[in-house]
Design an enzyme around this catalytic site. Structure first.
Site, short mmCIF file in Angstrom:
data_model
loop_
_atom_site.label_atom_id
_atom_site.label_comp_id
_atom_site.label_asym_id
_atom_site.label_seq_id
_atom_site.Cartn_x
_atom_site.Cartn_y
_atom_site.Cartn_z
N HIS A 173 35.14 10.37 26.52
CA HIS A 173 35.10 9.41 27.63
C HIS A 173 33.79 9.64 28.40
O HIS A 173 32.98 10.50 28.00
CB HIS A 173 36.33 9.59 28.53
N LYS B 201 35.86 19.62 35.56
CA LYS B 201 37.26 19.19 35.62
C LYS B 201 38.16 20.34 35.13
O LYS B 201 39.22 20.60 35.68
CB LYS B 201 37.46 17.96 34.75
N HIS C 253 32.61 13.24 29.10
CA HIS C 253 31.91 13.91 27.99
C HIS C 253 30.49 13.37 27.86
O HIS C 253 29.54 14.12 27.65
CB HIS C 253 32.62 13.64 26.66
#
Ligand code: PAF
Length: 281
Positions: free
Chosen positions: A37, A152, A40
């Site tokens: 996504h 994250k 990345h």
């Protein structure tokens, strides 16, 4: 725009890297489990800006899944991942098989003490051993100079940093800011598994965390705020809150009051999907 070339074996990858090294080129690696996504892709962009050559790794690592069902359900989208990488001019997509990474007789585990006792480490037994082991292998197989990880998975980033330092791995570990959807939800491959209704509820997690951060700054206690936020999240439709905690940004020690640079960490279940997030406070 060319899709990256795929390498499936360690030896083929090493041969390629040896050519680059002979030209004195620097090498960056972006370790992933695929289902790429924009989070990345932001790591890939940074790696491209800072390194002559970039390897993206794609390996759904079985040893870091403490739940076999989660491993089965993990999205596997190699061809579309390759297409997403095309605009970035990535040199190699390294997508080894499970047998390549864990051949018969494999018996070694990399385990980082302390940092892994809390948060996801406490809720997912063995998870960080699996991560530390595979990341060690990816570092030694690629021989990269720089590795890029998203904040994250902040605890993972701290574990990988500790592991690379302790094992004297000659690699610079770089943490990059979490990329979010416009409504605040942290991007994650797991978001793909949320139903439309659950996806609409999911941003409540980050919203509660930001509200909690403001109240911590105003002097309130994390334990009180946690109880209130948990109640609201359950009312919104979350099934369970695994943790919602204020911790030291580097040592991950638990705090009830904001006394220095801290980090707020959350993990909660929605629609049978475990969402995690963290923010600086
Ligand atoms: O963050 C991930 O996707 C994985 O934990 C990693 C670092 C690729 C190791 O399998």
């Amino acid at each position: 725009m060319t899709k990256p070339m795929i390498e499936r074996t360690r030896d083929a990858l090493r041969a390629r890297v040896a050519h680059w090294r002979a030209e004195d080129e620097t090498v960056g690696v972006v370790p992933t489990m695929g289902a790429l996504h924009d989070g990345h892709l932001s790591l890939v962009e940074r790696a491209k800006a800072e390194c002559d050559r970039v390897i993206v790794t794609l390996f759904v690592n079985p040893t870091q899944f403490n739940n076999p069902d989660d491993l089965d359900k993990y999205p596997r989208t190699e061809e579309s991942d390759r297409e997403k990488l095309a605009p970035y001019d990535v040199d190699v997509l390294y997508a080894p098989t499970v047998d390549q990474m864990y051949p018969t007789g494999f018996a070694t585990r990399v385990s980082v003490d302390g940092l892994t006792d809390v948060l996801c480490g406490a809720h997912r037994p063995g998870h960080f051993d699996g991560v530390a082991t595979i990341v060690t292998k990816l570092f030694t197989q690629t021989g990269a100079d720089r590795a890029y990880f998203g904040e994250k998975d902040y605890q993972q980033l701290q574990v990988v940093r500790r592991m690379a330092t302790d094992l004297d791995l000659p690699i610079h570990v770089i943490g990059c800011e979490t990329v979010r959807d416009p409504d605040g939800l942290a991007m994650s491959s797991r978001n793909l598994r949320l139903s439309a209704e659950a996806r609409a509820v999911a941003p409540a997690l980050n919203r509660e965390m930001r509200a909690m951060a403001r109240k911590l700054h105003a002097g309130r206690l994390a334990s009180d705020l946690r109880a209130e936020a948990t109640e609201r999240l359950l009312a919104e439709g979350f099934e369970k809150v695994d943790y919602l905690e204020l911790r030291g940004a580097e040592d991950l020690e638990l705090h009830d009051r904001l006394i220095g640079p801290g980090r707020l960490f959350a993990a909660a279940w929605l629609d049978d999907v475990r969402l995690i997030d963290n923010i600086a406070v």
